[in-house]
Write a protein that holds these residues in place. Structure first.
Motif, PDB file in Angstrom:
ATOM      1  N   LYS A 220      38.512  37.612  29.704  1.00  0.00           N
ATOM      2  CA  LYS A 220      39.770  37.401  30.852  1.00  0.00           C
ATOM      3  C   LYS A 220      39.752  38.633  31.782  1.00  0.00           C
TER       4      LYS A 220
ATOM      5  N   VAL B 174      37.143  38.042  34.290  1.00  0.00           N
ATOM      6  CA  VAL B 174      37.543  37.028  35.298  1.00  0.00           C
ATOM      7  C   VAL B 174      38.572  37.725  36.482  1.00  0.00           C
ATOM      8  N   ARG B 175      39.332  38.683  35.916  1.00  0.00           N
ATOM      9  CA  ARG B 175      40.586  39.293  36.995  1.00  0.00           C
ATOM     10  C   ARG B 175      39.963  40.440  37.487  1.00  0.00           C
TER      11      ARG B 175
ATOM     12  N   VAL C 182      36.741  37.707  39.876  1.00  0.00           N
ATOM     13  CA  VAL C 182      36.972  36.133  40.545  1.00  0.00           C
ATOM     14  C   VAL C 182      38.442  36.316  41.185  1.00  0.00           C
TER      15      VAL C 182
ATOM     16  N   ARG D 150      41.675  35.419  42.879  1.00  0.00           N
ATOM     17  CA  ARG D 150      42.763  34.542  42.328  1.00  0.00           C
ATOM     18  C   ARG D 150      42.451  33.303  42.739  1.00  0.00           C
TER      19      ARG D 150
ATOM     20  N   GLN E  75      40.377  31.189  43.065  1.00  0.00           N
ATOM     21  CA  GLN E  75      39.314  30.332  42.376  1.00  0.00           C
ATOM     22  C   GLN E  75      39.539  30.302  40.980  1.00  0.00           C
ATOM     23  N   ARG E  76      40.641  30.949  40.321  1.00  0.00           N
ATOM     24  CA  ARG E  76      40.841  30.778  38.883  1.00  0.00           C
ATOM     25  C   ARG E  76      41.614  29.631  38.698  1.00  0.00           C
ATOM     26  N   THR E  77      42.171  28.702  39.580  1.00  0.00           N
ATOM     27  CA  THR E  77      42.986  27.417  39.355  1.00  0.00           C
ATOM     28  C   THR E  77      42.103  26.456  38.837  1.00  0.00           C
TER      29      THR E  77
END
Length: 218
Positions: free
Chosen positions: A172, A175-176, A179, A181, A183-185
């Motif tokens: 995670k 990701v933060r 990536v 924000r 594209q995190r949905t």
């Protein structure tokens, strides 16, 4: 080293493999601690480094009690050449150099993640080593060696459990860090949407047919 019977020869051989692995991980953990900035993770690594040093001492003491010696190289038939404290530390040194080089070209989250992945793999190797030592010792009636292997295995299992959870947390973090924000949905499946629309249309069609039939009867 005095002549050992077949039982004790095998126990000394396997305990020496465990001793070499502890030496390897002692060096690896020291390198990983130096590369770690996340304080909660670093604190747990330091605790396990203390455990690892204790494991190495206890295993060496048990080898001596059985009439053997903790080797710095292959001293028994059938023992792989890459065994012993010196060999273990050499392997860890190479891994440490790779880890340091990787840290230069990757961000902190990725470095932590890769280190945890390596540590988790090694913990499972240790769990396997101590499981077989415990089972062998229990089978041949060596309660002291079995108790030692069981105790150390539990420490390794606790560390593996921590690392497994830490791995998820660090993914995670990556990701933060990497990536955006937007594209995190989570994406919805087009097939499911189409299926829902088809079902809804079908239901609406049946309702219209029912209403038309009722009107005609009136």
């Amino acid at each position: 080293m005095p002549d050992l019977n077949e039982r004790d020869t095998k126990l000394v051989q396997w305990l020496n493999e465990a001793h070499a692995k502890e030496a390897e991980l002692e060096a690896a953990l020291t390198a990983h601690i130096a590369l770690t900035q996340k304080q909660s993770y670093k604190k747990r690594l330091r605790k396990h480094l203390t455990e690892t040093k204790a494991h190495k001492r206890h295993v060496a003491a048990r080898i001596k009690k059985l009439g053997g010696s903790a080797t710095t190289g292959p001293a028994l038939p059938g023992v792989p050449t890459a065994v012993g404290e010196a060999a273990g530390k050499a392997v860890a040194a190479v891994k440490g150099q790779v880890g340091t080089a990787r840290a230069v070209v990757t961000n902190q989250a990725e470095t932590h993640l890769r280190n945890v992945q390596e540590e988790l793999r090694e913990e499972h190797v240790e769990i396997a080593i101590y499981s077989r030592i415990q089972t062998f010792a229990e089978t041949v009636g060596d309660k002291d060696t079995a108790a030692l292997a069981r105790s150390i295995r539990r420490d390794e299992e606790r560390m593996a459990k921590f690392l497994d959870a830490e791995l998820a947390r660090l993914v995670k973090d990556v990701v933060r860090a990497e990536v955006p924000r937007a594209q995190r949905t989570a994406r919805r499946s087009p097939r499911r949407t189409t299926a829902r629309r088809t079902t809804t249309s079908s239901r609406n069609g049946r309702g219209s047919t029912t209403r038309r039939t009722a009107s005609a009867r009136s």
